[in-house]
Design a protein around this motif. Structure first.
Motif, PDB file in Angstrom:
ATOM      1  N   LEU A 122      12.787  -3.610   0.846  1.00 32.92           N
ATOM      2  CA  LEU A 122      11.561  -3.801   0.110  1.00 32.92           C
ATOM      3  C   LEU A 122      10.568  -2.456  -0.011  1.00 32.92           C
ATOM      4  O   LEU A 122       9.946  -2.408  -1.066  1.00 32.92           O
ATOM      5  N   GLU A 166       8.339  -0.368  -8.917  1.00 30.88           N
ATOM      6  CA  GLU A 166       9.426  -0.855  -7.985  1.00 30.88           C
ATOM      7  C   GLU A 166       8.744  -2.061  -7.282  1.00 30.88           C
ATOM      8  O   GLU A 166       9.360  -3.220  -6.836  1.00 30.88           O
ATOM      9  N   GLU A 198       6.280  -4.075  -7.735  1.00 28.76           N
ATOM     10  CA  GLU A 198       5.914  -5.059  -8.642  1.00 28.76           C
ATOM     11  C   GLU A 198       7.202  -5.979  -8.955  1.00 28.76           C
ATOM     12  O   GLU A 198       7.271  -7.247  -8.909  1.00 28.76           O
ATOM     13  N   SER A 199       8.402  -4.997  -9.127  1.00 27.43           N
ATOM     14  CA  SER A 199       9.701  -5.768  -9.560  1.00 27.43           C
ATOM     15  C   SER A 199      10.044  -6.488  -8.177  1.00 27.43           C
ATOM     16  O   SER A 199      10.992  -7.581  -8.481  1.00 27.43           O
ATOM     17  N   ARG A 200       9.666  -6.115  -7.107  1.00 24.02           N
ATOM     18  CA  ARG A 200      10.338  -6.736  -5.730  1.00 24.02           C
ATOM     19  C   ARG A 200       9.217  -7.796  -5.428  1.00 24.02           C
ATOM     20  O   ARG A 200       9.444  -8.647  -4.418  1.00 24.02           O
ATOM     21  N   GLY A 201       8.181  -8.247  -6.109  1.00 26.97           N
ATOM     22  CA  GLY A 201       7.357  -9.284  -5.924  1.00 26.97           C
ATOM     23  C   GLY A 201       6.371  -9.025  -4.657  1.00 26.97           C
ATOM     24  O   GLY A 201       5.550  -9.873  -4.210  1.00 26.97           O
ATOM     25  N   LEU A 202       6.068  -7.619  -4.578  1.00 25.02           N
ATOM     26  CA  LEU A 202       5.056  -7.464  -3.697  1.00 25.02           C
ATOM     27  C   LEU A 202       3.888  -7.037  -4.052  1.00 25.02           C
ATOM     28  O   LEU A 202       2.651  -7.160  -3.347  1.00 25.02           O
ATOM     29  N   THR A 242       0.887  -7.264  -7.797  1.00 23.75           N
ATOM     30  CA  THR A 242       0.944  -7.962  -9.105  1.00 23.75           C
ATOM     31  C   THR A 242       0.136  -6.610  -9.803  1.00 23.75           C
ATOM     32  O   THR A 242      -0.745  -5.909  -9.162  1.00 23.75           O
ATOM     33  N   TYR A 298      -3.904  -3.300  -9.701  1.00 21.08           N
ATOM     34  CA  TYR A 298      -2.970  -3.671  -8.863  1.00 21.08           C
ATOM     35  C   TYR A 298      -3.392  -4.314  -7.519  1.00 21.08           C
ATOM     36  O   TYR A 298      -4.520  -3.729  -6.900  1.00 21.08           O
ATOM     37  N   THR A 317       0.692  -9.156  -3.388  1.00 20.02           N
ATOM     38  CA  THR A 317       1.005 -10.523  -3.487  1.00 20.02           C
ATOM     39  C   THR A 317       0.951 -11.109  -2.211  1.00 20.02           C
ATOM     40  O   THR A 317       0.838 -10.356  -1.195  1.00 20.02           O
ATOM     41  N   LEU A 321       3.298 -12.080  -0.507  1.00 15.17           N
ATOM     42  CA  LEU A 321       4.575 -11.624   0.226  1.00 15.17           C
ATOM     43  C   LEU A 321       4.274 -10.077   0.428  1.00 15.17           C
ATOM     44  O   LEU A 321       4.496  -9.663   1.782  1.00 15.17           O
ATOM     45  N   GLY A 322       3.589  -9.578  -0.312  1.00 15.57           N
ATOM     46  CA  GLY A 322       3.018  -8.201   0.083  1.00 15.57           C
ATOM     47  C   GLY A 322       2.348  -7.873   1.160  1.00 15.57           C
ATOM     48  O   GLY A 322       2.230  -7.369   2.152  1.00 15.57           O
TER      49      GLY A 322
END
Length: 121
Positions: free
Chosen positions: A24, A65, A67-71, A73, A86, A89, A91-92
């Motif tokens: 990640l 990258e 953002e695409s990994r969900g870390l 927004t 930015y 998330t 998860l981030g």
């Protein structure tokens, strides 16, 4: 001509959790971007100001990258000119204690290296 490859009847092993987490944050500057977003949401220009050594191209790539990994927004702001903000998330945010722990080890290593005698003097 060789023999044909047969499909395995065994399920693949589960992914390694450590490898998944480290993937990640792959790429130069990714941990730094996550760290800079830990306080509050930031616009692109603010992140560039926070990390003056990163180029706009690399920062843009890292944000995409992450953002695409969900870390991370991305929220488009209705301003003139248009801007985006930015934020991490949930998860981030879960990565922050791990990044902090790694940074603490780095501080200890730097302190240790500074006490070692330098060669060639």
């Amino acid at each position: 001509m060789g023999l044909p490859v047969r499909k395995s009847k065994v399920a693949p092993p589960p992914a390694c959790p450590l490898s998944e987490v480290l993937s990640l944050l792959r790429g130069a500057w990714a941990p730094n971007v996550v760290w800079q977003l830990s306080g509050e949401a930031r616009r692109f220009g603010e992140l560039r100001h926070d990390m003056p050594k990163i180029s706009a191209r690399v920062l843009s790539a890292r944000l995409r990258e992450l953002e695409s990994r969900g870390l991370v927004t991305r929220r488009v702001l209705r301003t003139s000119p248009p801007s985006a903000e930015y934020a991490l998330t949930p998860l981030g945010r879960e990565l922050l204690p791990a990044i902090d722990a790694i940074a603490n080890v780095g501080r200890k290593l730097i302190a240790e290296w500074e006490t070692l005698p330098r060669r060639g003097r």
